[in-house]
Enzyme design. Structure first.
Site, PDB file in Angstrom:
ATOM      1  N   ASP A 118     -22.350  21.392  34.809  1.00 48.74           N
ATOM      2  CA  ASP A 118     -23.657  20.758  34.868  1.00 48.74           C
ATOM      3  C   ASP A 118     -24.184  20.510  33.464  1.00 48.74           C
ATOM      4  OD1 ASP A 118     -23.590  20.979  37.618  1.00 48.74           O
ATOM      5  OD2 ASP A 118     -24.784  22.820  37.666  1.00 48.74           O
ATOM      6  N   ARG A 119     -25.011  19.490  33.310  1.00 44.90           N
ATOM      7  CA  ARG A 119     -25.589  19.164  32.008  1.00 44.90           C
ATOM      8  C   ARG A 119     -26.210  20.410  31.345  1.00 44.90           C
ATOM      9  NH1 ARG A 119     -28.215  14.666  29.626  1.00 44.90           N
ATOM     10  NH2 ARG A 119     -28.016  13.397  31.506  1.00 44.90           N
TER      11      ARG A 119
END
Length: 275
Positions: A118-119
């Protein structure tokens, strides 16, 4: 609706951050005037988007910390805030994939991407430098032959201090960008172990036994102990998501089984000692 949200909705191939740059550069006008990305549109406003997708600038170069590299793989310590890959041809935000393109000269929106982080998640990420290696590594992920270990700081104190969370995960129809525990979801198991505790938080080791999107975040929220900084899943507010991909064990071409470890960011220790 905010102006940047409206423009992004009309141009789904552009990232929100790139839309903001276009607005600030005067490429989007409201009633013939320049505006700010956060401007709240009224029903009487006229929005003119004066840009040509085919002529927009290329992705800016990005430098990422390389932990290991050979002829077949690159292992990076992904910083929080960096996306794994773009969402389309005109997504101009630098990413892990664009970094791999810089290194190898390959093409494609998802160049070299074997798995995603995930970012907001930092830590170990392995990428392939050629198509044969990509297939070789992806097969290990699909067959669950890869061992992944994460470190997180969660709100409160988990009981018992060591266990396996076994709860199916499904997309949340009320908020499609998120997931939730649900009877119609896919099976998901996460082993956890409390490593250290402060008055407010637990530092925990997480070992996912399946690879569902947002699995660790959803499981901890369901337990009543969301990850600190997890705005999507009701975590306490913080400057980042306190979730780090700490260790990855996988077989790589010509070298066999290898373990790569990304040091825990200093902010984890600081948060635990201050809470």
């Amino acid at each position: 609706m905010r102006l940047d949200h409206f423009v992004a909705e009309q141009n789904p191939s552009l990232s929100r951050s790139y839309v903001a740059k276009l607005i600030e550069a005067g490429s989007v006008l409201v009633n013939g005037q320049t505006s700010k990305p956060g401007y709240r549109l009224r029903t009487t406003d006229t929005v003119k988007m004066d840009f040509d997708l085919e002529q927009l600038q290329q992705i800016e170069p990005i430098e990422l910390p390389i932990m290991y590299e050979d002829d077949n793989v690159v292992v990076i310590d992904k910083p929080t805030g960096v996306i794994s890959h773009s969402r389309g041809k005109y997504w101009f935000e630098p990413s892990v994939a664009s970094f791999i393109r810089q290194l190898t000269g390959q093409e494609g929106d998802r160049t070299g991407i074997v798995h995603r982080l995930d970012r907001a998640t930092s830590g170990v990420m392995i990428c392939a430098k050629n198509s044969e290696t990509l297939s070789y590594l992806q097969k290990q992920f699909s067959q669950r032959k890869v061992h992944k270990t994460y470190i997180a700081i969660a709100q409160g104190h988990l009981e018992p201090p060591e266990a396996i969370i076994d709860m199916p995960i499904e997309r949340n129809p009320k908020a499609p960008a998120t997931f939730r525990v649900g009877a119609n979801g896919k099976p998901a198991q996460t082993a956890y172990k409390v490593l250290r505790s402060s008055d407010k938080y637990d530092e925990i080791e997480l070992t996912p036994q399946t690879g569902r999107t947002h699995q660790l975040r959803v499981h901890l929220k369901q337990q009543g102990h969301p990850i600190v900084g997890d705005a999507l899943y009701a975590g306490p507010e913080a400057e980042r998501l306190f979730l780090h991909a700490y260790k990855l064990t996988i077989s790589i071409p010509e070298k066999g089984k290898q373990t790569f470890t990304a040091p825990l960011p200093i902010g984890f220790k600081q948060l635990l000692e201050s809470a």
